[in-house]
Design an enzyme around this catalytic site. Structure first.
Site, PDB file in Angstrom:
ATOM      1  N   ARG A  96       0.829  -1.213   0.000  1.00 18.78           N
ATOM      2  CA  ARG A  96       0.000   0.000   0.000  1.00 18.78           C
ATOM      3  C   ARG A  96       0.860   1.258   0.000  1.00 18.78           C
ATOM      4  O   ARG A  96       1.885   1.315   0.658  1.00 18.78           O
ATOM      5  CB  ARG A  96      -0.893   0.022   1.236  1.00 18.78           C
ATOM      6  N   ARG A 146       2.790   3.758   5.084  1.00 18.54           N
ATOM      7  CA  ARG A 146       2.386   4.186   6.423  1.00 18.54           C
ATOM      8  C   ARG A 146       3.265   3.549   7.502  1.00 18.54           C
ATOM      9  O   ARG A 146       3.656   2.395   7.379  1.00 18.54           O
ATOM     10  CB  ARG A 146       0.922   3.806   6.671  1.00 18.54           C
TER      11      ARG A 146
HETATM   12  P1  AP5 Z   1      -7.389   0.287   2.099  1.00 15.10           P
HETATM   13  O1  AP5 Z   1      -8.565   0.775   1.349  1.00 15.10           O
HETATM   14  O2  AP5 Z   1      -6.338   1.284   2.433  1.00 15.10           O
HETATM   15  O3  AP5 Z   1      -7.849  -0.530   3.397  1.00 15.10           O
HETATM   16  P2  AP5 Z   1      -8.460  -0.062   4.776  1.00 15.10           P
HETATM   17  O4  AP5 Z   1      -9.500  -1.048   5.128  1.00 15.10           O
HETATM   18  O5  AP5 Z   1      -8.825   1.387   4.729  1.00 15.10           O
HETATM   19  O6  AP5 Z   1      -7.189  -0.318   5.697  1.00 15.10           O
HETATM   20  P3  AP5 Z   1      -6.562   0.574   6.846  1.00 15.10           P
HETATM   21  O7  AP5 Z   1      -5.184   0.017   7.086  1.00 15.10           O
HETATM   22  O8  AP5 Z   1      -6.653   2.024   6.511  1.00 15.10           O
HETATM   23  O9  AP5 Z   1      -7.465   0.194   7.995  1.00 15.10           O
HETATM   24  P4  AP5 Z   1      -7.197   0.397   9.439  1.00 15.10           P
HETATM   25  O10 AP5 Z   1      -8.554   0.144   9.919  1.00 15.10           O
HETATM   26  O11 AP5 Z   1      -6.152  -0.439  10.046  1.00 15.10           O
HETATM   27  O12 AP5 Z   1      -6.551   1.867   9.509  1.00 15.10           O
HETATM   28  P5  AP5 Z   1      -7.124   3.271   9.961  1.00 15.10           P
HETATM   29  O13 AP5 Z   1      -6.452   4.306   9.186  1.00 15.10           O
HETATM   30  O14 AP5 Z   1      -8.593   3.224  10.007  1.00 15.10           O
HETATM   31  O15 AP5 Z   1      -6.745  -0.919   1.287  1.00 15.10           O
HETATM   32  C1  AP5 Z   1      -5.548  -1.564   1.715  1.00 15.10           C
HETATM   33  C2  AP5 Z   1      -4.634  -1.860   0.523  1.00 15.10           C
HETATM   34  O16 AP5 Z   1      -5.225  -2.850  -0.280  1.00 15.10           O
HETATM   35  C3  AP5 Z   1      -4.404  -0.653  -0.406  1.00 15.10           C
HETATM   36  O17 AP5 Z   1      -3.105  -0.688  -0.908  1.00 15.10           O
HETATM   37  C4  AP5 Z   1      -5.428  -0.849  -1.507  1.00 15.10           C
HETATM   38  O18 AP5 Z   1      -5.027  -0.253  -2.713  1.00 15.10           O
HETATM   39  C5  AP5 Z   1      -5.490  -2.362  -1.605  1.00 15.10           C
HETATM   40  N1  AP5 Z   1      -6.833  -2.846  -1.952  1.00 15.10           N
HETATM   41  C6  AP5 Z   1      -8.038  -2.300  -1.563  1.00 15.10           C
HETATM   42  N2  AP5 Z   1      -9.065  -3.029  -2.067  1.00 15.10           N
HETATM   43  C7  AP5 Z   1      -8.482  -4.057  -2.756  1.00 15.10           C
HETATM   44  C8  AP5 Z   1      -9.010  -5.165  -3.488  1.00 15.10           C
HETATM   45  N3  AP5 Z   1     -10.351  -5.347  -3.603  1.00 15.10           N
HETATM   46  N4  AP5 Z   1      -8.155  -6.026  -4.064  1.00 15.10           N
HETATM   47  C9  AP5 Z   1      -6.797  -5.834  -3.952  1.00 15.10           C
HETATM   48  N5  AP5 Z   1      -6.232  -4.802  -3.283  1.00 15.10           N
HETATM   49  C10 AP5 Z   1      -7.057  -3.929  -2.691  1.00 15.10           C
HETATM   50  O19 AP5 Z   1      -6.599   3.324  11.473  1.00 15.10           O
HETATM   51  C11 AP5 Z   1      -5.223   3.388  11.751  1.00 15.10           C
HETATM   52  C12 AP5 Z   1      -5.009   3.466  13.253  1.00 15.10           C
HETATM   53  O20 AP5 Z   1      -5.643   4.655  13.781  1.00 15.10           O
HETATM   54  C13 AP5 Z   1      -5.626   2.312  14.072  1.00 15.10           C
HETATM   55  O21 AP5 Z   1      -4.772   1.201  14.134  1.00 15.10           O
HETATM   56  C14 AP5 Z   1      -5.833   3.009  15.426  1.00 15.10           C
HETATM   57  O22 AP5 Z   1      -4.653   3.070  16.142  1.00 15.10           O
HETATM   58  C15 AP5 Z   1      -6.243   4.418  15.047  1.00 15.10           C
HETATM   59  N6  AP5 Z   1      -7.702   4.580  14.924  1.00 15.10           N
HETATM   60  C16 AP5 Z   1      -8.406   4.925  13.813  1.00 15.10           C
HETATM   61  N7  AP5 Z   1      -9.721   4.963  14.059  1.00 15.10           N
HETATM   62  C17 AP5 Z   1      -9.874   4.638  15.375  1.00 15.10           C
HETATM   63  C18 AP5 Z   1     -11.002   4.472  16.220  1.00 15.10           C
HETATM   64  N8  AP5 Z   1     -12.259   4.639  15.768  1.00 15.10           N
HETATM   65  N9  AP5 Z   1     -10.782   4.111  17.510  1.00 15.10           N
HETATM   66  C19 AP5 Z   1      -9.545   3.940  17.987  1.00 15.10           C
HETATM   67  N10 AP5 Z   1      -8.417   4.063  17.240  1.00 15.10           N
HETATM   68  C20 AP5 Z   1      -8.579   4.401  15.937  1.00 15.10           C
HETATM   69 MG    MG Z   2      -8.048   3.119   5.646  1.00 16.12          MG
END
Ligand code: AP5
Ligand code: MG
Length: 213
Positions: A127, A160
């Site tokens: 990613r 990231r």
């Molecule tokens: P992508 O679309 O980026 O996936 P995603 O589900 O958004 O993954 P994240 O890593 O962003 O999810 P996350 O929940 O861990 O992170 P967040 O930022 O929310 O796709 C992933 C990859 O696959 C990309 O390269 C894409 O191109 C590829 N891809 C997509 N679809 C595909 C397909 N169909 N086939 C093939 N490839 C594909 O959170 C990060 C951190 O923030 C957390 O760990 C936590 O510490 C904190 N945080 C955020 N929100 C909260 C909350 N509500 N409460 C507490 N802590 C929080």
């Molecule tokens: Mg995301």
């Protein structure tokens, strides 16, 4: 329309939320993107959030809930929004529900993007993310037009900090413990929709469009 994206880290929540936002003209609200923007700008919130994010742990509910509620109270959210990465715990979901009930409304759809853990690690290492506008790419499956540059805003793309394999393993385990129970929570509320997240991003989006039609 108020939509929640559920799914493991790397399931494609961000990829699909951004398409939904574009198609339906509603904001894409990602708590992860809000935290990353704060880290980039060196704010106090960013410093606090980074301690947890770098370990693959959740940022505490008190902090996260406040940020989310402030964001959805903004004017551009009055016709709805797509939440990506929130709620992530049952208490977060309960606060959201009670705030929406006060406003006489509720969540319309909780879309679970289903991808087995085995697929996730490879996706994460490939990613590339834009820290300015939140757009997400993949070096094999979803390349930007120009290598290393965001198609949408022209900023530099980065790996990231929390996408190292060790941290991804922690994030998956935190997901199973704390976030997966939300699938059942929204199922009981009758708003859960499941999509297969292992197929190509365009096909995942087609399945989502069918649900939202
Ligand atoms: P992508 O679309 O980026 O996936 P995603 O589900 O958004 O993954 P994240 O890593 O962003 O999810 P996350 O929940 O861990 O992170 P967040 O930022 O929310 O796709 C992933 C990859 O696959 C990309 O390269 C894409 O191109 C590829 N891809 C997509 N679809 C595909 C397909 N169909 N086939 C093939 N490839 C594909 O959170 C990060 C951190 O923030 C957390 O760990 C936590 O510490 C904190 N945080 C955020 N929100 C909260 C909350 N509500 N409460 C507490 N802590 C929080
Ligand atoms: Mg995301």
């Amino acid at each position: 329309m108020k939509i929640i994206m559920l799914g493991a880290p790397g399931a494609g929540k961000g990829t699909q939320a951004s398409r939904i936002a574009e198609k339906f003209g509603i904001p894409h609200v990602s708590t992860g993107d809000i935290f990353r923007a704060n880290i980039k700008n060196g704010t106090e919130l960013g410093k606090e959030a980074k301690k947890y994010m770098d370990q693959g742990q959740l940022v505490p509910d008190e902090l996260t809930v406040k940020i989310l509620l402030d964001r959805v109270a903004q004017d551009d959210c009055k016709n709805g929004y797509v939440l990506d990465g929130f709620p992530r715990t049952i208490p977060q979901a309960e606060v959201l529900d009670s705030e929406l009930t006060k406003l006489g409304t509720s969540v319309d759809y909780a879309i679970n993007v289903e991808v087995p853990d085995d697929n996730i690690i490879g996706r994460m290492s490939g990613r590339r993310a834009c820290l300015k506008c939140g757009a997400t790419y993949h070096i094999v499956t979803l390349k930007p037009k120009k290598e290393g540059i965001c198609d949408k805003c022209g900023s530099e793309l980065v790996l990231r900090d929390d996408d190292k394999p060790e941290t991804v393993k922690n994030r998956l385990s935190v997901y199973h413990d704390q976030t997966q129970p939300l699938i059942d929570y929204y199922n009981k509320k009758g708003v859960l929709k499941e999509v297969d997240g292992t197929i190509a991003p365009d096909d995942v989006f087609k399945a989502i469009e069918e649900i939202l039609k």
